[in-house]
Design a protein around this motif. Structure first.
Motif, PDB file in Angstrom:
ATOM      1  N   ASP A  42      10.041   4.929 -41.417  1.00 12.66           N
ATOM      2  CA  ASP A  42      10.096   5.879 -40.320  1.00 12.66           C
ATOM      3  C   ASP A  42      11.342   6.721 -40.544  1.00 12.66           C
ATOM      4  O   ASP A  42      12.441   6.189 -40.753  1.00 12.66           O
ATOM      5  CB  ASP A  42      10.170   5.149 -38.977  1.00 12.66           C
ATOM      6  N   VAL A  43      11.173   8.037 -40.529  1.00 13.74           N
ATOM      7  CA  VAL A  43      12.237   8.966 -40.872  1.00 13.74           C
ATOM      8  C   VAL A  43      12.484   9.919 -39.702  1.00 13.74           C
ATOM      9  O   VAL A  43      11.548  10.593 -39.251  1.00 13.74           O
ATOM     10  CB  VAL A  43      11.847   9.787 -42.121  1.00 13.74           C
ATOM     11  N   PRO A  44      13.724  10.018 -39.213  1.00 11.15           N
ATOM     12  CA  PRO A  44      13.988  10.939 -38.115  1.00 11.15           C
ATOM     13  C   PRO A  44      13.846  12.396 -38.556  1.00 11.15           C
ATOM     14  O   PRO A  44      14.110  12.745 -39.710  1.00 11.15           O
ATOM     15  CB  PRO A  44      15.421  10.619 -37.703  1.00 11.15           C
ATOM     16  N   GLU A  45      13.432  13.213 -37.626  1.00  8.75           N
ATOM     17  CA  GLU A  45      13.167  14.631 -37.877  1.00  8.75           C
ATOM     18  C   GLU A  45      14.306  15.330 -38.611  1.00  8.75           C
ATOM     19  O   GLU A  45      14.074  16.152 -39.496  1.00  8.75           O
ATOM     20  CB  GLU A  45      12.899  15.317 -36.532  1.00  8.75           C
ATOM     21  N   GLU A  46      15.537  14.988 -38.282  1.00 12.65           N
ATOM     22  CA  GLU A  46      16.672  15.698 -38.875  1.00 12.65           C
ATOM     23  C   GLU A  46      16.848  15.427 -40.378  1.00 12.65           C
ATOM     24  O   GLU A  46      17.558  16.159 -41.064  1.00 12.65           O
ATOM     25  CB  GLU A  46      17.972  15.413 -38.120  1.00 12.65           C
ATOM     26  N   LEU A  47      16.169  14.429 -40.921  1.00 14.95           N
ATOM     27  CA  LEU A  47      16.239  14.150 -42.360  1.00 14.95           C
ATOM     28  C   LEU A  47      15.048  14.703 -43.139  1.00 14.95           C
ATOM     29  O   LEU A  47      15.019  14.639 -44.369  1.00 14.95           O
ATOM     30  CB  LEU A  47      16.341  12.643 -42.605  1.00 14.95           C
ATOM     31  N   TRP A  58       9.728  11.426 -35.264  1.00 11.89           N
ATOM     32  CA  TRP A  58       9.785  10.685 -36.513  1.00 11.89           C
ATOM     33  C   TRP A  58       8.623  11.048 -37.419  1.00 11.89           C
ATOM     34  O   TRP A  58       7.508  11.298 -36.965  1.00 11.89           O
ATOM     35  CB  TRP A  58       9.750   9.190 -36.234  1.00 11.89           C
ATOM     36  N   ALA A  59       8.894  11.043 -38.727  1.00 11.72           N
ATOM     37  CA  ALA A  59       7.883  11.228 -39.760  1.00 11.72           C
ATOM     38  C   ALA A  59       7.702   9.899 -40.495  1.00 11.72           C
ATOM     39  O   ALA A  59       8.463   8.949 -40.276  1.00 11.72           O
ATOM     40  CB  ALA A  59       8.331  12.310 -40.747  1.00 11.72           C
ATOM     41  N   THR A  79       4.561  15.292 -41.157  1.00  7.53           N
ATOM     42  CA  THR A  79       5.256  16.042 -40.108  1.00  7.53           C
ATOM     43  C   THR A  79       5.906  15.096 -39.106  1.00  7.53           C
ATOM     44  O   THR A  79       5.267  14.131 -38.679  1.00  7.53           O
ATOM     45  CB  THR A  79       4.247  16.936 -39.349  1.00  7.53           C
ATOM     46  N   PRO A  80       7.147  15.355 -38.728  1.00  2.92           N
ATOM     47  CA  PRO A  80       7.763  14.544 -37.678  1.00  2.92           C
ATOM     48  C   PRO A  80       7.050  14.808 -36.346  1.00  2.92           C
ATOM     49  O   PRO A  80       7.232  15.858 -35.731  1.00  2.92           O
ATOM     50  CB  PRO A  80       9.206  15.030 -37.619  1.00  2.92           C
ATOM     51  N   SER A  81       6.213  13.882 -35.942  1.00  5.11           N
ATOM     52  CA  SER A  81       5.437  14.099 -34.718  1.00  5.11           C
ATOM     53  C   SER A  81       5.328  12.851 -33.852  1.00  5.11           C
ATOM     54  O   SER A  81       4.638  12.866 -32.843  1.00  5.11           O
ATOM     55  CB  SER A  81       4.044  14.619 -35.065  1.00  5.11           C
ATOM     56  N   TRP A  82       5.987  11.775 -34.252  1.00  8.14           N
ATOM     57  CA  TRP A  82       5.920  10.519 -33.515  1.00  8.14           C
ATOM     58  C   TRP A  82       7.179  10.355 -32.670  1.00  8.14           C
ATOM     59  O   TRP A  82       8.262  10.169 -33.205  1.00  8.14           O
ATOM     60  CB  TRP A  82       5.763   9.344 -34.478  1.00  8.14           C
ATOM     61  N   PRO A  83       7.051  10.435 -31.332  1.00  7.08           N
ATOM     62  CA  PRO A  83       8.249  10.329 -30.492  1.00  7.08           C
ATOM     63  C   PRO A  83       8.702   8.882 -30.306  1.00  7.08           C
ATOM     64  O   PRO A  83       7.884   7.983 -30.101  1.00  7.08           O
ATOM     65  CB  PRO A  83       7.781  10.922 -29.158  1.00  7.08           C
ATOM     66  N   ALA A  84      10.002   8.679 -30.414  1.00  5.29           N
ATOM     67  CA  ALA A  84      10.614   7.379 -30.127  1.00  5.29           C
ATOM     68  C   ALA A  84      12.125   7.567 -30.096  1.00  5.29           C
ATOM     69  O   ALA A  84      12.680   8.350 -30.885  1.00  5.29           O
ATOM     70  CB  ALA A  84      10.239   6.345 -31.177  1.00  5.29           C
TER      71      ALA A  84
END
Length: 91
Positions: A49-54, A17-18, A7-12
């Motif tokens: 590290d993968v941004p939420e939008e992907l 980010w997932a 789940t994308p839950s890491w803020p940066a």
């Protein structure tokens, strides 16, 4: 062989980010990342590290969604996990 995503839950950098990992090999992980046009700068020792939008795009491309705990468990079991204390600083 499976590529896993949590789940994308890491803020940066103003977004979430997932993590994307392989439970088999770094070659599989890098191949999947290249096929999906993920930049190599997103690779961090044993994961991308993968941004939420992907997130949804990568699942549609074949990444299997798992919880963060499951992702770490399978990464450790694969022998590919790089512990934080063993990581060299990025250049």
């Amino acid at each position: 062989m499976t590529v896993l995503i949590d789940t994308p839950s890491w803020p940066a950098h103003g977004r979430l980010w997932a993590h994307l990992v392989s439970d088999e090999s770094l070659a599989e992980l890098h191949g999947f990342a290249a096929a999906n046009e993920l930049p190599s700068r997103g690779f961090d020792h044993d994961h991308y590290d993968v941004p939420e939008e992907l997130h949804d795009k990568l699942i549609a491309a074949g990444a299997v969604y798992v919880s963060g705990n499951e992702l770490v468990r399978r990464l450790i079991a694969s022998g590919l996990r790089v512990r934080a204390r063993d990581r060299s600083p990025r250049a």
